[in-house]
Design a protein around this motif. Structure first.
Motif, PDB file in Angstrom:
ATOM      1  N   LEU A  31      24.232  -7.703 -17.364  1.00  0.00           N
ATOM      2  CA  LEU A  31      23.219  -6.257 -18.382  1.00  0.00           C
ATOM      3  C   LEU A  31      21.807  -7.252 -18.262  1.00  0.00           C
ATOM      4  N   ILE A  32      21.321  -7.494 -17.656  1.00  0.00           N
ATOM      5  CA  ILE A  32      19.387  -7.784 -18.301  1.00  0.00           C
ATOM      6  C   ILE A  32      19.246  -6.691 -17.653  1.00  0.00           C
ATOM      7  N   ARG A  33      19.597  -6.766 -15.811  1.00  0.00           N
ATOM      8  CA  ARG A  33      19.243  -5.802 -15.146  1.00  0.00           C
ATOM      9  C   ARG A  33      19.252  -3.765 -16.303  1.00  0.00           C
ATOM     10  N   ARG A  34      20.191  -3.569 -15.920  1.00  0.00           N
ATOM     11  CA  ARG A  34      20.666  -2.400 -16.754  1.00  0.00           C
ATOM     12  C   ARG A  34      19.657  -2.307 -17.386  1.00  0.00           C
ATOM     13  N   HIS A  35      19.175  -3.085 -19.173  1.00  0.00           N
ATOM     14  CA  HIS A  35      18.367  -3.287 -20.117  1.00  0.00           C
ATOM     15  C   HIS A  35      16.794  -2.787 -19.259  1.00  0.00           C
ATOM     16  N   GLN A  36      16.727  -3.759 -17.909  1.00  0.00           N
ATOM     17  CA  GLN A  36      15.368  -3.377 -18.414  1.00  0.00           C
ATOM     18  C   GLN A  36      15.093  -2.068 -17.588  1.00  0.00           C
ATOM     19  N   ASP A  37      16.787  -1.389 -16.378  1.00  0.00           N
ATOM     20  CA  ASP A  37      16.092  -0.267 -16.282  1.00  0.00           C
ATOM     21  C   ASP A  37      16.425   1.034 -16.911  1.00  0.00           C
ATOM     22  N   SER A  38      16.450   0.646 -17.781  1.00  0.00           N
ATOM     23  CA  SER A  38      17.236   1.661 -19.121  1.00  0.00           C
ATOM     24  C   SER A  38      15.785   2.313 -19.903  1.00  0.00           C
ATOM     25  N   HIS A  39      14.599   2.431 -19.223  1.00  0.00           N
ATOM     26  CA  HIS A  39      13.878   3.999 -19.276  1.00  0.00           C
ATOM     27  C   HIS A  39      13.641   5.176 -18.569  1.00  0.00           C
ATOM     28  N   PHE A  40      14.055   6.099 -19.075  1.00  0.00           N
ATOM     29  CA  PHE A  40      14.852   7.448 -19.048  1.00  0.00           C
ATOM     30  C   PHE A  40      13.700   7.876 -19.148  1.00  0.00           C
ATOM     31  N   GLU A  41      13.586   9.156 -18.416  1.00  0.00           N
ATOM     32  CA  GLU A  41      12.159  10.090 -17.946  1.00  0.00           C
ATOM     33  C   GLU A  41      12.452  11.505 -18.688  1.00  0.00           C
ATOM     34  N   HIS A  42      13.332  12.193 -19.141  1.00  0.00           N
ATOM     35  CA  HIS A  42      13.303  13.441 -19.806  1.00  0.00           C
ATOM     36  C   HIS A  42      13.988  13.425 -20.672  1.00  0.00           C
ATOM     37  N   SER A  43      14.512  14.550 -21.761  1.00  0.00           N
ATOM     38  CA  SER A  43      15.518  14.917 -22.695  1.00  0.00           C
ATOM     39  C   SER A  43      16.786  15.801 -21.713  1.00  0.00           C
ATOM     40  N   ILE A  44      17.819  15.849 -22.451  1.00  0.00           N
ATOM     41  CA  ILE A  44      19.222  16.343 -22.265  1.00  0.00           C
ATOM     42  C   ILE A  44      19.558  17.179 -23.476  1.00  0.00           C
ATOM     43  N   THR A  45      19.597  18.641 -22.697  1.00  0.00           N
ATOM     44  CA  THR A  45      20.529  19.471 -24.377  1.00  0.00           C
ATOM     45  C   THR A  45      21.516  19.672 -23.361  1.00  0.00           C
ATOM     46  N   GLY A  65      24.400  22.690 -25.089  1.00  0.00           N
ATOM     47  CA  GLY A  65      25.155  23.110 -26.323  1.00  0.00           C
ATOM     48  C   GLY A  65      24.350  22.440 -27.752  1.00  0.00           C
ATOM     49  N   LYS A  66      24.747  21.989 -28.680  1.00  0.00           N
ATOM     50  CA  LYS A  66      24.032  21.688 -29.962  1.00  0.00           C
ATOM     51  C   LYS A  66      23.809  20.498 -29.917  1.00  0.00           C
ATOM     52  N   LEU A  67      23.863  19.494 -28.295  1.00  0.00           N
ATOM     53  CA  LEU A  67      24.266  17.708 -28.309  1.00  0.00           C
ATOM     54  C   LEU A  67      22.836  17.519 -27.849  1.00  0.00           C
ATOM     55  N   SER A  68      21.830  17.662 -28.265  1.00  0.00           N
ATOM     56  CA  SER A  68      21.163  16.561 -28.093  1.00  0.00           C
ATOM     57  C   SER A  68      20.368  14.943 -27.248  1.00  0.00           C
ATOM     58  N   LEU A  69      19.979  14.879 -26.664  1.00  0.00           N
ATOM     59  CA  LEU A  69      20.030  13.522 -26.019  1.00  0.00           C
ATOM     60  C   LEU A  69      18.433  13.317 -25.546  1.00  0.00           C
ATOM     61  N   ASN A  70      17.561  12.548 -26.288  1.00  0.00           N
ATOM     62  CA  ASN A  70      15.864  12.004 -26.431  1.00  0.00           C
ATOM     63  C   ASN A  70      15.695  11.053 -25.547  1.00  0.00           C
ATOM     64  N   THR A  71      15.598  11.340 -24.255  1.00  0.00           N
ATOM     65  CA  THR A  71      15.372   9.578 -23.540  1.00  0.00           C
ATOM     66  C   THR A  71      14.494   9.095 -23.820  1.00  0.00           C
ATOM     67  N   GLU A  72      13.244   9.971 -24.470  1.00  0.00           N
ATOM     68  CA  GLU A  72      11.947   8.707 -25.076  1.00  0.00           C
ATOM     69  C   GLU A  72      11.827   8.020 -25.724  1.00  0.00           C
ATOM     70  N   VAL A  73      13.050   8.629 -26.982  1.00  0.00           N
ATOM     71  CA  VAL A  73      12.495   8.040 -28.421  1.00  0.00           C
ATOM     72  C   VAL A  73      14.219   6.949 -28.441  1.00  0.00           C
ATOM     73  N   HIS A  74      15.357   7.638 -27.127  1.00  0.00           N
ATOM     74  CA  HIS A  74      16.614   6.913 -27.272  1.00  0.00           C
ATOM     75  C   HIS A  74      17.327   7.236 -28.210  1.00  0.00           C
ATOM     76  N   THR A  75      17.093   8.574 -28.734  1.00  0.00           N
ATOM     77  CA  THR A  75      18.197   9.021 -29.703  1.00  0.00           C
ATOM     78  C   THR A  75      19.093  10.460 -29.804  1.00  0.00           C
ATOM     79  N   ILE A  76      20.388  10.369 -30.093  1.00  0.00           N
ATOM     80  CA  ILE A  76      21.412  11.426 -29.823  1.00  0.00           C
ATOM     81  C   ILE A  76      21.260  11.925 -31.196  1.00  0.00           C
TER      82      ILE A  76
END
Length: 228
Positions: free
Chosen positions: A117-131, A133-144
């Motif tokens: 869990l700690i390793r996954r939490h520490q590695d959960s720094h994403f580099e880009h946003s993905i879209t 259709g009408k679903l967007s995942l913002n990896t910088e601010v961790h929003t969907i």
């Protein structure tokens, strides 16, 4: 070393956790009820929270939900419980828990889960946003966001959705998804299915069209339903 909050009212379990982890250099705090546990969690920084489901004062699922929704605390939460049904696990994951360990458990396995869990939490720094259709995942601010509506997922749920969206429209096999989410520390056989169920409840259920598709015998994919 790592700092762990143990929210557990069974003194024998707490004593065993302390006896196992303190000699290894872990720093531990303990709360014996949900209310004091929430206070400690909100006033301190921890690497992992071990959270019993059946607690006096406030049960573990309610406490976890408060952590996620009111305090916006992303600390990994591992739930400890005597309950082992799918519905109980879904309730735990839906409240914001990241992992689930059924009592009685091996302390060696507990340590492995904590480190994963700690390793996954520490590695959960994403580099880009993905879209898709009408679903967007913002990896910088961790929003969907889907169709203008914000969606909240656990860190594990977020990672599953990110993997599926990054691969879209390719089908991601069950084995590939498990390896990318958990590495070598893959939990019980139904953990992925339970997490995907929780992701679907947020991403698909409130909307008219389904995006997450099960491909029998293979795995999962995410599609743009407006292109089908």
């Amino acid at each position: 070393m790592y700092k762990i909050l143990v929210i557990e009212d069974n003194p024998d379990i707490v004593a065993n956790i302390y006896a196992f982890f303190e000699p290894k250099g872990f720093e531990l705090d303990n709360a014996h009820n949900g209310i004091s546990g929430l206070t400690l969690a909100s006033n301190n920084r921890y690497d992992v929270i071990l959270l019993d489901v059946m607690l006096p004062g406030m049960d573990g699922t309610k406490l976890c939900k408060k952590l996620r929704e009111e305090l916006h605390d992303k600390t990994p939460v591992l739930m400890l419980t005597a309950r082992d049904t799918i519905s109980d696990k879904v309730a735990g994951f839906d409240s914001g828990a990241d992992d689930y360990l059924v009592k009685p458990f091996s302390l060696v396995e507990l340590e492995s889960r904590i480190k994963a869990l700690i390793r996954r939490h520490q590695d959960s720094h994403f580099e880009h946003s993905i879209t898709v259709g009408k679903l967007s995942l913002n990896t910088e601010v961790h929003t969907i966001v889907r169709e203008g509506k914000p969606i909240k997922l656990t860190p594990t749920g977020f990672k599953i959705l990110q993997i599926l969206m990054s691969a879209a429209p390719r089908v991601v096999s069950k084995n590939e998804l498990e390896e990318k989410v958990w590495g070598e520390d893959i939990p019980s056989s139904d953990a992925l299915r339970t997490h995907v169920h929780s992701v679907r409840a947020q991403v698909d259920k409130p909307f008219n069209k389904t995006m997450i598709v099960t491909v029998p015998g293979i795995g999962y994919q995410i599609i743009d339903p407006d292109k089908e």
